[in-house]
Design a protein around this motif. Structure first.
Motif, PDB file in Angstrom:
ATOM      1  N   ASP A  14       0.822  -1.212   0.000  1.00  0.00           N
ATOM      2  CA  ASP A  14       0.000   0.000   0.000  1.00  0.00           C
ATOM      3  C   ASP A  14       0.858   1.266   0.000  1.00  0.00           C
ATOM      4  O   ASP A  14       0.421   2.311  -0.478  1.00  0.00           O
ATOM      5  CB  ASP A  14      -0.946   0.016   1.196  1.00  0.00           C
ATOM      6  CG  ASP A  14      -2.108  -0.948   1.044  1.00  0.00           C
ATOM      7  OD1 ASP A  14      -2.357  -1.409  -0.101  1.00  0.00           O
ATOM      8  OD2 ASP A  14      -2.767  -1.249   2.057  1.00  0.00           O
ATOM      9  N   GLN A  15       2.067   1.175   0.532  1.00  0.00           N
ATOM     10  CA  GLN A  15       2.970   2.323   0.565  1.00  0.00           C
ATOM     11  C   GLN A  15       3.664   2.549  -0.774  1.00  0.00           C
ATOM     12  O   GLN A  15       4.439   3.479  -0.932  1.00  0.00           O
ATOM     13  CB  GLN A  15       4.010   2.147   1.666  1.00  0.00           C
ATOM     14  CG  GLN A  15       3.433   2.202   3.051  1.00  0.00           C
ATOM     15  CD  GLN A  15       4.462   1.865   4.110  1.00  0.00           C
ATOM     16  OE1 GLN A  15       5.623   1.593   3.823  1.00  0.00           O
ATOM     17  NE2 GLN A  15       4.031   1.863   5.355  1.00  0.00           N
ATOM     18  N   GLY A  16       3.400   1.672  -1.742  1.00  0.00           N
ATOM     19  CA  GLY A  16       3.962   1.854  -3.076  1.00  0.00           C
ATOM     20  C   GLY A  16       5.196   1.032  -3.376  1.00  0.00           C
ATOM     21  O   GLY A  16       5.771   1.143  -4.459  1.00  0.00           O
ATOM     22  N   TYR A  17       5.614   0.217  -2.426  1.00  0.00           N
ATOM     23  CA  TYR A  17       6.791  -0.609  -2.666  1.00  0.00           C
ATOM     24  C   TYR A  17       6.450  -1.796  -3.559  1.00  0.00           C
ATOM     25  O   TYR A  17       5.321  -2.266  -3.590  1.00  0.00           O
ATOM     26  CB  TYR A  17       7.367  -1.131  -1.348  1.00  0.00           C
ATOM     27  CG  TYR A  17       8.016  -0.063  -0.519  1.00  0.00           C
ATOM     28  CD1 TYR A  17       9.317   0.347  -0.782  1.00  0.00           C
ATOM     29  CD2 TYR A  17       7.328   0.534   0.532  1.00  0.00           C
ATOM     30  CE1 TYR A  17       9.920   1.332  -0.018  1.00  0.00           C
ATOM     31  CE2 TYR A  17       7.920   1.523   1.303  1.00  0.00           C
ATOM     32  CZ  TYR A  17       9.213   1.917   1.016  1.00  0.00           C
ATOM     33  OH  TYR A  17       9.790   2.891   1.766  1.00  0.00           O
ATOM     34  N   GLN A  18       7.456  -2.266  -4.274  1.00  0.00           N
ATOM     35  CA  GLN A  18       7.334  -3.492  -5.047  1.00  0.00           C
ATOM     36  C   GLN A  18       8.089  -4.574  -4.285  1.00  0.00           C
ATOM     37  O   GLN A  18       9.145  -4.315  -3.707  1.00  0.00           O
ATOM     38  CB  GLN A  18       7.937  -3.321  -6.436  1.00  0.00           C
ATOM     39  CG  GLN A  18       7.224  -2.287  -7.272  1.00  0.00           C
ATOM     40  CD  GLN A  18       7.867  -2.126  -8.635  1.00  0.00           C
ATOM     41  OE1 GLN A  18       9.005  -2.523  -8.855  1.00  0.00           O
ATOM     42  NE2 GLN A  18       7.128  -1.553  -9.544  1.00  0.00           N
ATOM     43  N   PHE A  31       3.150  -6.086  -6.926  1.00  0.00           N
ATOM     44  CA  PHE A  31       2.939  -4.670  -6.669  1.00  0.00           C
ATOM     45  C   PHE A  31       1.450  -4.348  -6.726  1.00  0.00           C
ATOM     46  O   PHE A  31       0.656  -5.099  -7.283  1.00  0.00           O
ATOM     47  CB  PHE A  31       3.714  -3.795  -7.662  1.00  0.00           C
ATOM     48  CG  PHE A  31       3.419  -4.097  -9.109  1.00  0.00           C
ATOM     49  CD1 PHE A  31       2.463  -3.376  -9.796  1.00  0.00           C
ATOM     50  CD2 PHE A  31       4.110  -5.094  -9.777  1.00  0.00           C
ATOM     51  CE1 PHE A  31       2.206  -3.643 -11.131  1.00  0.00           C
ATOM     52  CE2 PHE A  31       3.850  -5.373 -11.105  1.00  0.00           C
ATOM     53  CZ  PHE A  31       2.892  -4.641 -11.785  1.00  0.00           C
ATOM     54  N   LYS A  32       1.092  -3.217  -6.147  1.00  0.00           N
ATOM     55  CA  LYS A  32      -0.298  -2.779  -6.105  1.00  0.00           C
ATOM     56  C   LYS A  32      -0.595  -1.991  -7.366  1.00  0.00           C
ATOM     57  O   LYS A  32       0.157  -1.097  -7.741  1.00  0.00           O
ATOM     58  CB  LYS A  32      -0.537  -1.917  -4.868  1.00  0.00           C
ATOM     59  CG  LYS A  32      -1.979  -1.505  -4.707  1.00  0.00           C
ATOM     60  CD  LYS A  32      -2.189  -0.774  -3.405  1.00  0.00           C
ATOM     61  CE  LYS A  32      -3.663  -0.458  -3.223  1.00  0.00           C
ATOM     62  NZ  LYS A  32      -3.915   0.121  -1.913  1.00  0.00           N
ATOM     63  N   THR A  33      -1.720  -2.310  -8.031  1.00  0.00           N
ATOM     64  CA  THR A  33      -2.090  -1.583  -9.240  1.00  0.00           C
ATOM     65  C   THR A  33      -3.230  -0.601  -8.979  1.00  0.00           C
ATOM     66  O   THR A  33      -3.185   0.525  -9.447  1.00  0.00           O
ATOM     67  CB  THR A  33      -2.489  -2.556 -10.359  1.00  0.00           C
ATOM     68  OG1 THR A  33      -3.439  -3.476  -9.862  1.00  0.00           O
ATOM     69  CG2 THR A  33      -1.283  -3.317 -10.863  1.00  0.00           C
ATOM     70  N   THR A  34      -4.252  -1.017  -8.262  1.00  0.00           N
ATOM     71  CA  THR A  34      -5.366  -0.137  -7.880  1.00  0.00           C
ATOM     72  C   THR A  34      -5.842  -0.558  -6.493  1.00  0.00           C
ATOM     73  O   THR A  34      -5.303  -1.482  -5.893  1.00  0.00           O
ATOM     74  CB  THR A  34      -6.548  -0.224  -8.868  1.00  0.00           C
ATOM     75  OG1 THR A  34      -7.039  -1.556  -8.885  1.00  0.00           O
ATOM     76  CG2 THR A  34      -6.145   0.184 -10.275  1.00  0.00           C
ATOM     77  N   GLU A  35      -6.868   0.096  -6.003  1.00  0.00           N
ATOM     78  CA  GLU A  35      -7.425  -0.227  -4.684  1.00  0.00           C
ATOM     79  C   GLU A  35      -7.804  -1.713  -4.626  1.00  0.00           C
ATOM     80  O   GLU A  35      -8.547  -2.196  -5.473  1.00  0.00           O
ATOM     81  CB  GLU A  35      -8.654   0.638  -4.397  1.00  0.00           C
ATOM     82  CG  GLU A  35      -9.233   0.460  -3.019  1.00  0.00           C
ATOM     83  CD  GLU A  35      -8.323   0.985  -1.914  1.00  0.00           C
ATOM     84  OE1 GLU A  35      -8.385   0.449  -0.804  1.00  0.00           O
ATOM     85  OE2 GLU A  35      -7.554   1.922  -2.190  1.00  0.00           O
ATOM     86  N   TYR A  38      -3.791  -6.275  -6.803  1.00  0.00           N
ATOM     87  CA  TYR A  38      -2.347  -6.456  -6.839  1.00  0.00           C
ATOM     88  C   TYR A  38      -1.985  -7.287  -8.060  1.00  0.00           C
ATOM     89  O   TYR A  38      -2.747  -8.136  -8.497  1.00  0.00           O
ATOM     90  CB  TYR A  38      -1.871  -7.151  -5.563  1.00  0.00           C
ATOM     91  CG  TYR A  38      -2.254  -6.376  -4.333  1.00  0.00           C
ATOM     92  CD1 TYR A  38      -1.446  -5.361  -3.846  1.00  0.00           C
ATOM     93  CD2 TYR A  38      -3.452  -6.639  -3.672  1.00  0.00           C
ATOM     94  CE1 TYR A  38      -1.813  -4.628  -2.722  1.00  0.00           C
ATOM     95  CE2 TYR A  38      -3.826  -5.906  -2.549  1.00  0.00           C
ATOM     96  CZ  TYR A  38      -3.002  -4.905  -2.084  1.00  0.00           C
ATOM     97  OH  TYR A  38      -3.367  -4.185  -0.990  1.00  0.00           O
TER      98      TYR A  38
END
Length: 52
Positions: A14-18, A31-35, A38
């Motif tokens: 959620d913090q943007g890390y991969q 990684f996160k793509t949208t709410e 993943y």
């Protein structure tokens, strides 16, 4: 190597890390793509060595 709980893992994403991880000798990127969405990408595939 450090063990994470699911909540810690989700917070990191959620913090943007991969996150790179290895599972059964295959390398993945998560990684996160949208709410609440993943994406997991296969980075490298384990190759079997032939024995002669």
């Amino acid at each position: 190597m450090e063990n994470y709980t699911f909540e810690q893992f989700e917070e990191i994403l959620d913090q943007g890390y991969q996150v790179y991880f290895t599972y059964l000798k295959n390398r993945y990127l998560l990684f996160k793509t949208t709410e609440n969405c993943y994406t997991q990408k296969l980075i490298s595939v384990r190759t079997k060595k032939s024995t002669s």
